[in-house]
Design a protein around this motif. Structure first.
Motif, PDB file in Angstrom:
ATOM      1  N   GLY A  36      33.592  37.860  47.662  1.00 30.51           N
ATOM      2  CA  GLY A  36      32.596  37.165  46.860  1.00 30.51           C
ATOM      3  C   GLY A  36      31.226  37.108  47.509  1.00 30.51           C
ATOM      4  O   GLY A  36      31.076  37.255  48.722  1.00 30.51           O
ATOM      5  N   GLN A 155      41.341  37.958  41.510  1.00 28.19           N
ATOM      6  CA  GLN A 155      40.544  36.774  41.223  1.00 28.19           C
ATOM      7  C   GLN A 155      41.399  35.530  40.995  1.00 28.19           C
ATOM      8  O   GLN A 155      40.870  34.420  40.909  1.00 28.19           O
ATOM      9  CB  GLN A 155      39.592  37.057  40.065  1.00 28.19           C
ATOM     10  CG  GLN A 155      38.516  38.060  40.500  1.00 28.19           C
ATOM     11  CD  GLN A 155      37.415  38.260  39.493  1.00 28.19           C
ATOM     12  OE1 GLN A 155      37.029  37.342  38.796  1.00 28.19           O
ATOM     13  NE2 GLN A 155      36.900  39.482  39.410  1.00 28.19           N
ATOM     14  N   ALA A 364      34.594  34.601  37.666  1.00 22.89           N
ATOM     15  CA  ALA A 364      33.463  35.475  38.009  1.00 22.89           C
ATOM     16  C   ALA A 364      32.729  35.901  36.741  1.00 22.89           C
ATOM     17  O   ALA A 364      33.350  36.298  35.756  1.00 22.89           O
ATOM     18  CB  ALA A 364      33.944  36.702  38.767  1.00 22.89           C
ATOM     19  N   THR A 367      31.701  41.382  38.191  1.00 19.87           N
ATOM     20  CA  THR A 367      32.526  42.086  39.171  1.00 19.87           C
ATOM     21  C   THR A 367      31.924  43.471  39.341  1.00 19.87           C
ATOM     22  O   THR A 367      31.842  44.251  38.384  1.00 19.87           O
ATOM     23  CB  THR A 367      33.988  42.194  38.695  1.00 19.87           C
ATOM     24  OG1 THR A 367      34.506  40.868  38.485  1.00 19.87           O
ATOM     25  CG2 THR A 367      34.847  42.892  39.737  1.00 19.87           C
ATOM     26  N   LYS A 389      28.708  33.778  39.373  1.00 16.56           N
ATOM     27  CA  LYS A 389      29.608  34.145  40.466  1.00 16.56           C
ATOM     28  C   LYS A 389      29.884  35.631  40.417  1.00 16.56           C
ATOM     29  O   LYS A 389      30.259  36.174  39.372  1.00 16.56           O
ATOM     30  CB  LYS A 389      30.945  33.377  40.367  1.00 16.56           C
ATOM     31  CG  LYS A 389      31.861  33.640  41.553  1.00 16.56           C
ATOM     32  CD  LYS A 389      31.218  33.157  42.850  1.00 16.56           C
ATOM     33  CE  LYS A 389      32.070  33.482  44.072  1.00 16.56           C
ATOM     34  NZ  LYS A 389      31.381  33.028  45.309  1.00 16.56           N
ATOM     35  N   THR A 390      29.672  36.287  41.553  1.00 16.63           N
ATOM     36  CA  THR A 390      29.874  37.726  41.655  1.00 16.63           C
ATOM     37  C   THR A 390      30.951  38.037  42.676  1.00 16.63           C
ATOM     38  O   THR A 390      30.970  37.472  43.777  1.00 16.63           O
ATOM     39  CB  THR A 390      28.562  38.430  42.058  1.00 16.63           C
ATOM     40  OG1 THR A 390      27.602  38.241  41.026  1.00 16.63           O
ATOM     41  CG2 THR A 390      28.786  39.932  42.266  1.00 16.63           C
ATOM     42  N   VAL A 391      31.839  38.936  42.304  1.00 19.98           N
ATOM     43  CA  VAL A 391      32.845  39.463  43.214  1.00 19.98           C
ATOM     44  C   VAL A 391      32.591  40.958  43.383  1.00 19.98           C
ATOM     45  O   VAL A 391      32.444  41.678  42.397  1.00 19.98           O
ATOM     46  CB  VAL A 391      34.273  39.208  42.693  1.00 19.98           C
ATOM     47  CG1 VAL A 391      35.304  39.904  43.561  1.00 19.98           C
ATOM     48  CG2 VAL A 391      34.559  37.704  42.627  1.00 19.98           C
TER      49      VAL A 391
END
Length: 394
Positions: A36, A155, A364, A367, A389-391
């Motif tokens: 992340g 995730q 997320a 992605t 939120k970024t993965v």
């Protein structure tokens, strides 16, 4: 291997660097499958340059598959799927046995007077290579990794590295009475998840304050009473008191920290320190650094008398002014600190089922492949494209 490395303020790049090696018999090497980008990473991207060197590998929210184990490792095997907590904690010292993994005595950065080392987080916390990379060396292979089952998507589990235990601790420290009320300041990933946890644990009202439309909408969809800071401004305290019989909420979670809006002088000081040569910049930030106190001052304003403030947003100033008269007069309890990841995992892991009660499977908003990391940092810092939120997937 490929890794995302810091090269200067707002300058992160994908570099080719040597693969990590086993250096201690208890080490393991993990091939990262998901990692992340955290709001704390933006502190490194924006203001903490004096504590970094070009080429430092960032990232402290990784998970993956064990690729190699040292000769003393018996708790995990090659092929096991693991999450790596962001605290580099031994699990066996006195602090760790007290559930204070962020204060691990084995990895404390004593030369700087700081707590336990952290993955991917500057000289202040040990300058340990981070997990936004294809491979990661993980010490304490018998006690640090969190073993999770194969099958469900990454995730389901990757947020055990930071988001889930950090949010969980913020709610635990808030000490919300059963059926009580809480204000969450900041609805980024930590604040958003803290609001979800507070509702699940029985809060009768969770009030979420932010100024990013996508964050407000996302929290509202999960039952949070949202307040747009752009609309309410300095009267947000009045609005919260009107919702709570004139008292304010039983607890406040400050999930903003030094990224708060409303303090141009503090921002200018941070930026000036970042322009100085590293030694001078470190000295200025370490002895005279000051944060925006907008979020904390709001927390003090909106919590009821005798209530609790849980401070989970990161502050880095050495001389931050505290409203001591008001804190004392209102009889406010204040708890804070880096999350003790391993302390909370047994409470959280049973909730990570197909029922997905905390909404982790689609938590997320983005992605992206690891190679898109530099663009993701830029977008996240600018709060663009609805990125919450970024993965990254190496």
């Amino acid at each position: 291997m490929r890794a995302l490395a810091w090269h200067g303020k707002r300058d992160v790049r994908i570099d080719t660097v040597p693969d990590p090696k086993i250096v201690d018999p208890a080490d393991i090497i993990v091939r990262i499958t998901s990692t992340g980008i955290c709001g704390s990473d933006l502190h490194l991207y924006e203001v903490l340059g004096p504590y970094l060197d070009p080429g430092d590998i960032l990232g402290h929210e990784p998970m993956g598959v064990v690729e190699e184990v040292g000769p003393e490792v018996t708790a995990v095997s090659v092929g096991d799927r693991v999450v790596v907590p962001f605290n580099v904690s031994c699990g066996t010292c006195w602090m760790c046995t007290q559930g204070l993994h962020s204060q691990c005595e084995t990895t404390q950065v004593t030369e700087r007077g700081m707590g336990a080392s952290l993955f991917g987080f500057s000289k202040l916390y040990g300058q340990v290579p981070g997990g936004q990379a294809e491979l990661l060396r993980v010490p304490f292979g018998n006690t640090l990794p969190i073993k999770v089952p194969h099958g469900p998507p990454d995730q389901r589990y990757v947020y055990l590295s930071d988001v889930l235990p950090t949010a969980w601790q913020s709610v635990a420290y808030a000490d919300i009475p059963q059926g009580g009320t809480v204000t969450v300041l900041g609805l980024g990933p930590i604040g958003d998840m803290a609001a979800r946890i507070a509702l699940r644990q029985g809060a009768s009202m969770v009030i979420g304050v932010d100024l990013v439309p996508e964050r407000l909408a996302r929290a509202r969809a999960r039952g949070v009473h949202t307040l747009d800071l752009k609309e309410h401004g300095k009267k947000v305290g009045e609005e919260i008191r009107s919702l709570t019989g004139g008292r304010g909420t039983d607890a406040v979670i400050d999930a903003v920290g030094m990224e708060a809006h409303g303090a141009p002088l503090a921002k200018a000081a941070q930026q000036f320190a970042g322009l100085l040569p590293d030694a001078l910049g470190e000295k200025m930030m370490g002895r005279a650094g000051v944060d925006s106190m907008a979020a904390l001052n709001t927390a003090v304003d909106v919590v009821r008398r005798g209530g609790t403030i849980s401070l989970i947003g990161v502050y880095g100033g050495a001389v931050d002014p505290m409203p001591m008269l008001t804190l004392f007069d209102k009889q406010i309890q204040l708890r804070m600190g880096q999350a003790n990841v391993k302390r909370w995992v047994p409470d959280i892991l049973p909730l990570l089922t197909d029922a997905d009660v905390l909404g982790v499977d689609d938590f997320a908003t983005h992605t992206l492949p690891l190679e898109e990391g530099p663009r993701a940092y830029k977008t996240f810092q600018a709060k663009e494209d609805g990125m919450i939120k970024t993965v990254l997937t190496p």
